[in-house]
Scaffold this motif. Structure first.
Motif, PDB file in Angstrom:
ATOM      1  N   ASN A  74       0.851  -1.215   0.089  1.00 45.47           N
ATOM      2  CA  ASN A  74       0.080  -0.042   0.130  1.00 45.47           C
ATOM      3  C   ASN A  74       0.868   1.052   0.067  1.00 45.47           C
ATOM      4  N   GLY A  75       0.255   2.274  -0.584  1.00 47.86           N
ATOM      5  CA  GLY A  75       1.078   3.577  -0.729  1.00 47.86           C
ATOM      6  C   GLY A  75       1.923   3.956  -1.870  1.00 47.86           C
ATOM      7  N   MET A  76       2.886   4.841  -1.724  1.00 43.48           N
ATOM      8  CA  MET A  76       3.670   5.297  -3.122  1.00 43.48           C
ATOM      9  C   MET A  76       4.658   4.143  -3.236  1.00 43.48           C
ATOM     10  N   VAL A  77       4.781   3.695  -4.629  1.00 38.87           N
ATOM     11  CA  VAL A  77       5.863   2.779  -5.071  1.00 38.87           C
ATOM     12  C   VAL A  77       7.179   3.123  -4.612  1.00 38.87           C
ATOM     13  N   GLY A  78       7.540   4.259  -4.976  1.00 45.40           N
ATOM     14  CA  GLY A  78       9.076   4.811  -4.788  1.00 45.40           C
ATOM     15  C   GLY A  78       9.285   4.841  -3.561  1.00 45.40           C
ATOM     16  N   GLU A  79       8.498   5.165  -2.461  1.00 42.35           N
ATOM     17  CA  GLU A  79       8.581   5.317  -1.057  1.00 42.35           C
ATOM     18  C   GLU A  79       8.861   3.963  -0.436  1.00 42.35           C
ATOM     19  N   ILE A  83      11.919   2.345   1.516  1.00 41.79           N
ATOM     20  CA  ILE A  83      11.935   1.680   2.861  1.00 41.79           C
ATOM     21  C   ILE A  83      12.419   0.239   2.886  1.00 41.79           C
ATOM     22  N   LEU A  84      11.993  -0.608   1.809  1.00 42.37           N
ATOM     23  CA  LEU A  84      12.480  -1.874   1.582  1.00 42.37           C
ATOM     24  C   LEU A  84      13.851  -1.875   1.711  1.00 42.37           C
ATOM     25  N   LEU A  85      14.449  -1.229   0.795  1.00 40.01           N
ATOM     26  CA  LEU A  85      16.106  -1.093   0.729  1.00 40.01           C
ATOM     27  C   LEU A  85      16.656  -0.713   2.241  1.00 40.01           C
ATOM     28  N   GLU A  86      15.978   0.089   2.989  1.00 39.70           N
ATOM     29  CA  GLU A  86      16.599   0.619   4.287  1.00 39.70           C
ATOM     30  C   GLU A  86      16.536  -0.408   5.245  1.00 39.70           C
ATOM     31  N   ALA A  87      15.550  -1.193   5.165  1.00 37.74           N
ATOM     32  CA  ALA A  87      15.271  -2.257   6.149  1.00 37.74           C
ATOM     33  C   ALA A  87      16.108  -3.464   6.021  1.00 37.74           C
ATOM     34  N   ARG A  88      16.977  -3.538   5.037  1.00 40.15           N
ATOM     35  CA  ARG A  88      17.740  -4.665   4.671  1.00 40.15           C
ATOM     36  C   ARG A  88      18.829  -4.747   5.887  1.00 40.15           C
ATOM     37  N   LEU A  89      19.126  -6.077   6.551  1.00 37.27           N
ATOM     38  CA  LEU A  89      19.660  -6.247   7.599  1.00 37.27           C
ATOM     39  C   LEU A  89      21.105  -5.636   7.271  1.00 37.27           C
ATOM     40  N   ASP A  90      21.858  -5.493   6.466  1.00 40.22           N
ATOM     41  CA  ASP A  90      23.297  -5.161   6.308  1.00 40.22           C
ATOM     42  C   ASP A  90      23.163  -3.666   6.600  1.00 40.22           C
ATOM     43  N   ASN A  91      22.104  -2.966   5.895  1.00 40.96           N
ATOM     44  CA  ASN A  91      22.040  -1.470   6.122  1.00 40.96           C
ATOM     45  C   ASN A  91      21.584  -0.981   7.463  1.00 40.96           C
ATOM     46  N   THR A 172      17.951  -2.108  18.453  1.00 37.70           N
ATOM     47  CA  THR A 172      16.394  -2.352  18.551  1.00 37.70           C
ATOM     48  C   THR A 172      15.830  -1.339  17.210  1.00 37.70           C
ATOM     49  N   VAL A 173      15.128  -1.977  16.616  1.00 35.32           N
ATOM     50  CA  VAL A 173      14.341  -1.333  15.783  1.00 35.32           C
ATOM     51  C   VAL A 173      13.139  -0.744  16.258  1.00 35.32           C
ATOM     52  N   LYS A 174      12.969   0.270  16.547  1.00 35.08           N
ATOM     53  CA  LYS A 174      11.801   1.177  17.087  1.00 35.08           C
ATOM     54  C   LYS A 174      10.680   1.273  16.104  1.00 35.08           C
ATOM     55  N   GLN A 175      10.854   1.470  14.954  1.00 34.07           N
ATOM     56  CA  GLN A 175       9.751   1.432  13.761  1.00 34.07           C
ATOM     57  C   GLN A 175      10.469   1.410  12.441  1.00 34.07           C
ATOM     58  N   LEU A 176       9.707   0.909  11.530  1.00 35.77           N
ATOM     59  CA  LEU A 176      10.340   1.053  10.091  1.00 35.77           C
ATOM     60  C   LEU A 176      10.402   2.552   9.441  1.00 35.77           C
ATOM     61  N   PRO A 177      11.336   2.894   8.897  1.00 31.90           N
ATOM     62  CA  PRO A 177      11.576   4.429   8.431  1.00 31.90           C
ATOM     63  C   PRO A 177      10.643   4.805   7.591  1.00 31.90           C
ATOM     64  N   THR A 178      10.303   6.243   7.590  1.00 33.01           N
ATOM     65  CA  THR A 178       9.269   6.681   6.669  1.00 33.01           C
ATOM     66  C   THR A 178      10.164   7.411   5.559  1.00 33.01           C
ATOM     67  N   ARG A 179       9.983   7.893   4.532  1.00 34.78           N
ATOM     68  CA  ARG A 179      10.858   8.294   3.514  1.00 34.78           C
ATOM     69  C   ARG A 179      11.701   9.567   4.065  1.00 34.78           C
ATOM     70  N   ILE A 182      14.825   8.837   5.649  1.00 35.28           N
ATOM     71  CA  ILE A 182      15.768   8.304   4.758  1.00 35.28           C
ATOM     72  C   ILE A 182      16.535   9.393   4.207  1.00 35.28           C
ATOM     73  N   ASP A 183      17.847   9.679   4.514  1.00 34.91           N
ATOM     74  CA  ASP A 183      18.836  10.772   3.988  1.00 34.91           C
ATOM     75  C   ASP A 183      19.408  10.270   2.888  1.00 34.91           C
ATOM     76  N   VAL A 184      19.011   9.385   1.788  1.00 33.15           N
ATOM     77  CA  VAL A 184      19.582   9.078   0.806  1.00 33.15           C
ATOM     78  C   VAL A 184      19.374   9.921  -0.463  1.00 33.15           C
ATOM     79  N   PRO A 185      20.378  10.436  -1.178  1.00 35.65           N
ATOM     80  CA  PRO A 185      20.089  11.568  -2.504  1.00 35.65           C
ATOM     81  C   PRO A 185      19.618  10.757  -3.613  1.00 35.65           C
ATOM     82  N   VAL A 186      18.582  10.117  -3.592  1.00 33.31           N
ATOM     83  CA  VAL A 186      18.007   9.250  -4.779  1.00 33.31           C
ATOM     84  C   VAL A 186      16.544   9.999  -5.123  1.00 33.31           C
ATOM     85  N   ASN A 187      16.370  10.269  -6.004  1.00 29.40           N
ATOM     86  CA  ASN A 187      14.734  10.539  -6.547  1.00 29.40           C
ATOM     87  C   ASN A 187      14.157   9.377  -6.939  1.00 29.40           C
ATOM     88  N   GLU A 188      13.524   8.554  -6.060  1.00 30.74           N
ATOM     89  CA  GLU A 188      12.697   7.155  -6.426  1.00 30.74           C
ATOM     90  C   GLU A 188      11.535   7.464  -7.460  1.00 30.74           C
TER      91      GLU A 188
END
Length: 197
Positions: A74-79, A83-91, A172-179, A182-188
């Motif tokens: 649900n929601g905006m595809v780019g966001e 969020i999926l990329l940011e929620a990777r364990l290595d990240n 501890t993961v308090k919550q999943l991040p919102t867009r 996420i301070d990545v300089p990418v125009n999703e």
């Protein structure tokens, strides 16, 4: 496994990316010699996709899979994609300061140093959920490697959606991040436009 062997700073120059986003505090003294050519719409979209893939260390097929998964959410595809990329364990380990670069945290996960909710996980792309507790395995905690890492990453700002404790080696993961977090300089949106053609 496919490995990108292009020097990191050279790749950063070609993508117009600051190496700080990769955890590297070096700067390249060379200037990129680029002809003043007009970049097409496709070219700018492709560059944004390459930038996102390079920052998170994801190859084309897994990246496309993330996009397909983001479309189903649900929601905006780019966001959703970011969020999926940011929620990777290595990240998550990188963001919490448990590695100097994403490549290093990927290696830490590969070497079975990481427990998620008490279970050993050795998959760098493992998706973290809100409420997950990530720890470094007891037997690896007093290695020199982690002392060096925390010495380097001690001043790094931990994002508000994570709670990291270097003394107990716990995140501890308090919550999943919102867009916005996420301070990545990418125009999703350009990536979405590229894939929706």
């Amino acid at each position: 496994m496919a490995v990108n062997r292009v020097p990191v700073l050279k790749r950063c120059r070609s993508l117009g990316l600051d190496p700080v986003y990769l955890g590297i505090d070096k700067k390249s003294s060379r200037e990129l010699k680029r002809a003043n050519r007009k970049v097409s719409e496709y070219g700018t979209q492709l560059r944004e996709k390459q930038k996102a893939k390079f920052i998170y260390g994801v190859l084309e097929k897994p990246f496309r899979n993330y996009y397909t998964k983001a479309k189903k959410m649900n929601g905006m595809v780019g966001e959703n994609l970011m969020i999926l990329l940011e929620a990777r364990l290595d990240n998550v380990l990188f963001r919490a300061g448990f590695g100097r670069t994403r490549q290093e945290t990927r290696q830490i996960v590969d070497h079975k140093h990481v427990l998620v909710n008490g279970k050993r996980v050795n998959i760098p792309s493992y998706s973290i959920k809100a409420g997950d507790v990530i720890t470094i395995a007891e037997k690896h905690r007093d290695s020199q490697r982690y002392k060096d890492i925390f010495e380097t990453t001690g001043g790094r700002l931990v994002p508000e959606w994570l709670d990291a404790d270097a003394e107990t080696f716990t995140i501890t993961v308090k919550q999943l991040p919102t867009r916005a977090m996420i301070d990545v300089p990418v125009n999703e949106m350009l990536i979405v436009e590229l894939y929706s053609k």
